[in-house]
Scaffold this active site. Sequence first.
Site, PDB file in Angstrom:
ATOM      1  N   ASP A  54     -13.241 108.707  43.193  1.00 47.05           N
ATOM      2  CA  ASP A  54     -13.717 107.457  42.600  1.00 47.05           C
ATOM      3  C   ASP A  54     -12.606 106.548  42.115  1.00 47.05           C
ATOM      4  O   ASP A  54     -12.849 105.371  41.849  1.00 47.05           O
ATOM      5  CB  ASP A  54     -14.666 107.783  41.430  1.00 47.05           C
ATOM      6  CG  ASP A  54     -15.910 108.482  41.946  1.00 47.05           C
ATOM      7  OD1 ASP A  54     -16.399 108.075  43.012  1.00 47.05           O
ATOM      8  OD2 ASP A  54     -16.362 109.444  41.305  1.00 47.05           O
TER       9      ASP A  54
ATOM     10  N   HIS B  17     -11.848 117.074  38.900  1.00 50.83           N
ATOM     11  CA  HIS B  17     -12.914 117.451  39.829  1.00 50.83           C
ATOM     12  C   HIS B  17     -13.230 118.921  39.626  1.00 50.83           C
ATOM     13  O   HIS B  17     -12.331 119.716  39.368  1.00 50.83           O
ATOM     14  CB  HIS B  17     -12.477 117.202  41.284  1.00 50.83           C
ATOM     15  CG  HIS B  17     -13.628 117.124  42.228  1.00 50.83           C
ATOM     16  ND1 HIS B  17     -14.233 118.241  42.741  1.00 50.83           N
ATOM     17  CD2 HIS B  17     -14.303 116.060  42.728  1.00 50.83           C
ATOM     18  CE1 HIS B  17     -15.231 117.864  43.532  1.00 50.83           C
ATOM     19  NE2 HIS B  17     -15.303 116.551  43.541  1.00 50.83           N
TER      20      HIS B  17
HETATM   21  N1  ACO Z   1     -10.346 112.974  31.380  1.00 51.70           N
HETATM   22  C1  ACO Z   1     -10.001 113.692  30.301  1.00 51.70           C
HETATM   23  N2  ACO Z   1     -10.057 115.035  30.269  1.00 51.70           N
HETATM   24  C2  ACO Z   1     -10.481 115.656  31.378  1.00 51.70           C
HETATM   25  C3  ACO Z   1     -10.852 114.968  32.517  1.00 51.70           C
HETATM   26  C4  ACO Z   1     -10.770 113.573  32.497  1.00 51.70           C
HETATM   27  N3  ACO Z   1     -11.116 112.851  33.553  1.00 51.70           N
HETATM   28  N4  ACO Z   1     -11.237 115.843  33.466  1.00 51.70           N
HETATM   29  C5  ACO Z   1     -11.132 117.042  32.927  1.00 51.70           C
HETATM   30  N5  ACO Z   1     -10.658 116.935  31.656  1.00 51.70           N
HETATM   31  C6  ACO Z   1     -10.405 118.014  30.714  1.00 51.70           C
HETATM   32  C7  ACO Z   1     -11.716 118.454  30.082  1.00 51.70           C
HETATM   33  O1  ACO Z   1     -11.982 117.734  28.885  1.00 51.70           O
HETATM   34  C8  ACO Z   1     -11.484 119.922  29.837  1.00 51.70           C
HETATM   35  O2  ACO Z   1     -10.824 120.052  28.620  1.00 51.70           O
HETATM   36  P1  ACO Z   1     -11.215 121.218  27.573  1.00 51.70           P
HETATM   37  O3  ACO Z   1     -11.026 122.500  28.347  1.00 51.70           O
HETATM   38  O4  ACO Z   1     -10.256 120.999  26.458  1.00 51.70           O
HETATM   39  O5  ACO Z   1     -12.658 120.945  27.220  1.00 51.70           O
HETATM   40  C9  ACO Z   1     -10.494 120.317  30.940  1.00 51.70           C
HETATM   41  O6  ACO Z   1      -9.908 119.115  31.436  1.00 51.70           O
HETATM   42  C10 ACO Z   1     -11.163 121.018  32.079  1.00 51.70           C
HETATM   43  O7  ACO Z   1     -12.156 120.177  32.607  1.00 51.70           O
HETATM   44  P2  ACO Z   1     -13.665 120.625  32.795  1.00 51.70           P
HETATM   45  O8  ACO Z   1     -14.544 119.766  31.967  1.00 51.70           O
HETATM   46  O9  ACO Z   1     -13.826 122.103  32.676  1.00 51.70           O
HETATM   47  O10 ACO Z   1     -13.856 120.273  34.278  1.00 51.70           O
HETATM   48  P3  ACO Z   1     -15.225 120.155  34.967  1.00 51.70           P
HETATM   49  O11 ACO Z   1     -15.078 120.821  36.256  1.00 51.70           O
HETATM   50  O12 ACO Z   1     -16.354 120.577  34.130  1.00 51.70           O
HETATM   51  O13 ACO Z   1     -15.341 118.576  35.079  1.00 51.70           O
HETATM   52  C11 ACO Z   1     -15.431 116.390  35.826  1.00 51.70           C
HETATM   53  C12 ACO Z   1     -15.185 117.851  36.220  1.00 51.70           C
HETATM   54  C13 ACO Z   1     -16.808 116.265  35.151  1.00 51.70           C
HETATM   55  C14 ACO Z   1     -15.443 115.568  37.100  1.00 51.70           C
HETATM   56  C15 ACO Z   1     -14.334 115.915  34.862  1.00 51.70           C
HETATM   57  O14 ACO Z   1     -13.077 116.042  35.458  1.00 51.70           O
HETATM   58  C16 ACO Z   1     -14.565 114.491  34.382  1.00 51.70           C
HETATM   59  O15 ACO Z   1     -15.265 114.285  33.392  1.00 51.70           O
HETATM   60  N6  ACO Z   1     -13.968 113.469  35.086  1.00 51.70           N
HETATM   61  C17 ACO Z   1     -14.203 112.085  34.734  1.00 51.70           C
HETATM   62  C18 ACO Z   1     -15.477 111.558  35.380  1.00 51.70           C
HETATM   63  C19 ACO Z   1     -15.342 111.414  36.879  1.00 51.70           C
HETATM   64  O16 ACO Z   1     -14.374 110.862  37.385  1.00 51.70           O
HETATM   65  N7  ACO Z   1     -16.365 111.874  37.582  1.00 51.70           N
HETATM   66  C20 ACO Z   1     -16.430 111.801  39.057  1.00 51.70           C
HETATM   67  C21 ACO Z   1     -16.224 113.163  39.647  1.00 51.70           C
HETATM   68  S1  ACO Z   1     -16.171 113.128  41.377  1.00 51.70           S
HETATM   69  C22 ACO Z   1     -17.748 112.893  41.879  1.00 51.70           C
HETATM   70  O17 ACO Z   1     -18.711 113.293  41.317  1.00 51.70           O
HETATM   71  C23 ACO Z   1     -17.921 112.058  43.055  1.00 51.70           C
END
Ligand code: ACO
Length: 389
Positions: free
Chosen positions: A314, A259
């Site tokens: 989720d 998140h």
């Molecule tokens: N699976 C794999 N890797 C992840 C995940 C995940 N679910 N979440 C974060 N990471 C990794 C990223 O790849 C990133 O790696 P990097 O630095 O090597 O590129 C690192 O963790 C940091 O994550 P960010 O992308 O900087 O986090 P951000 O705040 O941009 O993303 C997000 C948040 C988009 C929700 C992300 O965690 C994600 O893609 N989750 C999966 C989709 C999801 O469940 N979305 C619902 C969110 S809640 C909502 O909207 C109701």
Amino acid sequence: MPSTTADPRTDGLEGVVMGSTAITMVDGERGRLAYRGFDVSELAGTVPYESVMHLLIFGDPPSADPSPEIDRALRHGRGWPAFVRGVLDALPPDQTPLDALRTVWSALSPSVARYPPTLDEAYPLVALGPTVVAAAAHRRRRTSPPPPRDDLGHVANFLYALTGTEPEPRRVEALETYFVLLADHGMNPSTLALRTVVSARGDLASAFVAAISALKGPLHGGAPREVSAFLDRVRGPERAEAVVREALARGERLPGFGHRIYRVEDPRAVLFHDLARRVAHGSERLEIAEAVERAAVSALSAAHPGRRVYTNVDFYGAIVLETAGLEPDLFTPAFALARTAGWTAHVLEQAGSNRLIHPDLRYDGPIDRGRWPRPPIRPSDRSGATRAR
Ligand code: ACO
């Protein structure tokens, strides 16, 4: 297409505060979420959705539960305006319920933006939402939706509209809790889209269309159906570790984890896990989910030591929606319907102290490339070329 360089310190507006709100407090460091000062744990499972909508919009609890004002407005607006039926009939038969809802909201938008938005403009969109989503679901199944019942609450009527049968209390409880916990979440991509439209003095229906469009993607409101698909892929708890490992090795994002705001567990995830333990107790689906959670949290913590990645709303939210009897295609529409309460509150709050939302981009393309590489084309040459074609 040439690409630009990402700067993780500033891109994606992480940590940028673009205004203030008195609707919802999201404390990502402590894992707290409160609507108008009421912790969501106080509301989930005990307060009807109509009362939570009342609280979000008016700022205080209603005089009775469910809120008489909201209850009346939502029951009143459930019926079909004839032209809405015409809009739905004109859509391709396999149109998803989410896209059908967006299209109907769009059709309800005035041709010239009305501003400032009013609560009376929100009620028909919110009230009609479950009817439209259920009708689109019936269309895909080639069945007929039942006429709306005005003796049921907003959430129970949605379940009734989907199935045509009296909804079981445990399903209503699961879905009502889902609606309450998803009713608002401060700033996020869909609320930003919504408030941006209002900030340009756009109308309320257009703001809802922008919000639902931003919600659709799998990194936001599209995530719960991806969770369901992921759990299908795992098939048994003993396979969880291997499937998680393979998915991460392929560079996939694990749906339902991570998140932007929470650095500790998302409080909604904790509440949904508790609810899932109750309503899906002993099911293999819950065992699979718990095994995936263990494998994913351990793999993601190892891969990103500086950034703790936990389940988000989720993950167990998807189990709760499955328990309520919804098909995965209805998960994002359910999210959108639940969020209409918050969207309404945000539209009114934005209009109440509006300033145009207009951020900036850092330009990192080429500068000063000089003259165009071919001689200029005169307008007369262009019209000749068009005629020749
Ligand atoms: N699976 C794999 N890797 C992840 C995940 C995940 N679910 N979440 C974060 N990471 C990794 C990223 O790849 C990133 O790696 P990097 O630095 O090597 O590129 C690192 O963790 C940091 O994550 P960010 O992308 O900087 O986090 P951000 O705040 O941009 O993303 C997000 C948040 C988009 C929700 C992300 O965690 C994600 O893609 N989750 C999966 C989709 C999801 O469940 N979305 C619902 C969110 S809640 C909502 O909207 C109701």
